[in-house]
Motif scaffolding. Structure first.
Motif, mmCIF file in Angstrom:
data_model
loop_
_atom_site.group_PDB
_atom_site.id
_atom_site.type_symbol
_atom_site.label_atom_id
_atom_site.label_comp_id
_atom_site.label_asym_id
_atom_site.label_seq_id
_atom_site.Cartn_x
_atom_site.Cartn_y
_atom_site.Cartn_z
ATOM 1 N N ARG A 163 0.930 -1.244 -0.019
ATOM 2 C CA ARG A 163 -0.049 -0.025 -0.088
ATOM 3 C C ARG A 163 0.893 1.207 0.091
ATOM 4 N NH1 ARG A 163 -4.242 1.225 4.531
ATOM 5 N NH2 ARG A 163 -2.549 0.916 5.891
ATOM 6 N N ASP A 168 -1.848 6.694 -5.770
ATOM 7 C CA ASP A 168 -3.400 6.795 -5.706
ATOM 8 C C ASP A 168 -3.971 5.603 -5.590
ATOM 9 O OD1 ASP A 168 -3.461 5.272 -7.913
ATOM 10 O OD2 ASP A 168 -3.012 7.139 -9.192
ATOM 11 N N ALA A 169 -5.377 5.630 -5.515
ATOM 12 C CA ALA A 169 -6.255 4.677 -5.067
ATOM 13 C C ALA A 169 -6.173 3.416 -5.859
ATOM 14 C CB ALA A 169 -7.846 5.334 -5.038
ATOM 15 N N ARG A 172 -2.750 1.839 -5.189
ATOM 16 C CA ARG A 172 -2.606 1.346 -3.954
ATOM 17 C C ARG A 172 -3.575 -0.083 -4.085
ATOM 18 N NH1 ARG A 172 -2.987 6.849 -2.337
ATOM 19 N NH2 ARG A 172 -5.224 6.661 -2.000
ATOM 20 N N PHE A 173 -4.633 0.162 -4.583
ATOM 21 C CA PHE A 173 -5.450 -1.095 -4.722
ATOM 22 C C PHE A 173 -4.767 -2.153 -5.465
ATOM 23 C CE2 PHE A 173 -9.174 -3.292 -7.228
ATOM 24 C CZ PHE A 173 -9.712 -3.870 -6.074
ATOM 25 N N GLU A 223 -9.462 1.655 0.088
ATOM 26 C CA GLU A 223 -9.017 2.003 -1.366
ATOM 27 C C GLU A 223 -10.253 1.817 -2.201
ATOM 28 O OE1 GLU A 223 -6.353 3.166 -1.197
ATOM 29 O OE2 GLU A 223 -5.420 2.747 0.698
ATOM 30 N N ASP A 226 -12.174 5.131 -1.674
ATOM 31 C CA ASP A 226 -11.588 6.295 -1.967
ATOM 32 C C ASP A 226 -11.575 6.255 -3.485
ATOM 33 O OD1 ASP A 226 -10.762 6.950 0.372
ATOM 34 O OD2 ASP A 226 -8.437 6.437 0.197
#
Length: 294
Positions: A163, A168-169, A172-173, A223, A226
């Protein structure tokens, strides 16, 4: 000294990062202390004793009389899953270095299940006598708890590192999903026991481990939420989508085999694509999936 600190910390249910936080030092420094690579001043020894709620003299004791100190087969047995990962190494899952007792327990639980395994079988697979096994673990339950703690700590360490590398989301996801898939393939045996034997834990331990699993789920939830708020994910049901993604990844432990046609890394790449489809990703920061699965 480092070995005594480690045993006392584990006996009190603290992670390496927990104790590091109490002392105001980094996890890397704490790891160095426990591994004997970082020197200790008398002042720091006092601070560690206070953080562990013991006397300074207790830190110099080397006996295993404290019930919480029976978690390792030998003073030098490695503590798995509490490593501090260098940047970019969250994709690495080197072979587990469990102590002999836990190796025997994991093998027995996989073949016979928790309730079918017994201390004699575990001792035989560990290369220990039954009395020798009891010297380190008082019961099968203690060994099951130790294995699940190792699994959750290892997974959390890798997840946080994955992560942390996302900007950004979406990134990270994607990293987190890749990490989950890699964990449930490279750590398939440990993950399988963790999932299948949750019901065998005593109520207080089941509640504690379940809370750790929910924290891991929440990392994915955040995530996806977001990404949905930013418009990167078009799903209108982020909560359900996040749970579907995690369930998909945890199921890998049930069927993945290293001798199969697809490597763990290839499967992880594909699962990132599946997960992005589930959340209806608008902007992809990873290559599209190719192929039809393992």
């Amino acid at each position: 000294m480092g070995q005594a600190v480690r045993r006392l910390r584990r006996g009190r249910g603290l992670t390496l990062r927990d104790l590091a936080g109490r002392l105001g030092v980094s996890a890397a420094t704490m790891s160095g202390i426990e591994n004997g690579k970082t020197g200790l001043s008398s002042e720091r020894v006092s601070h560690i004793a206070a953080a562990l709620d013991v006397s300074v003299e207790r830190l110099f004791e080397t006996s295993y009389d404290d019930p919480g100190d029976r978690a390792e087969t030998s003073p030098s047995a490695p503590v798995v899953g509490e490593q501090v990962l260098p940047d970019g190494h969250w994709r690495d899952f080197p072979p587990l270095e469990l102590n002999a007792a836990l190796t025997g327990a994991l093998s027995s639980f996989l073949e016979f299940g928790y309730h079918g395994a017994n201390m004699r079988t575990i001792a035989e697979r560990a290369g220990l006598s039954v009395p020798g096994l009891y010297h380190h673990y008082a019961s099968k339950q203690e060994m099951l708890v130790a294995l699940l703690d190792i699994a959750m700590t290892d997974l959390r360490t890798h997840t946080e590192a994955a992560r942390g590398e996302g900007s950004d989301a979406v990134e990270r996801f994607s990293n987190i999903v890749e990490c989950l898939a890699l964990f449930h393939t490279h750590r398939r045996e440990l993950a399988f026991v963790g999932a299948s034997e949750m019901r065998s834990l005593v109520p207080e331990e089941r509640k504690r481990v379940a809370a750790l699993r929910m924290e891991e789920q929440r990392i994915v939830d955040v995530e996806v939420e977001d990404g949905a708020r930013s418009g990167a994910f078009r799903t209108t049901r982020p909560h359900e989508a996040a749970r579907a993604v995690v369930t998909m990844c945890t199921a890998l432990a049930q069927w993945f085999r290293h001798e199969g046609t697809a490597s763990a890394e290839r499967v992880a790449e594909q699962y990132v694509g599946f997960a992005l489809d589930l959340v209806k990703c608008e902007v992809r920061g990873v290559p599209p999936t190719v192929g039809d699965g393992a």
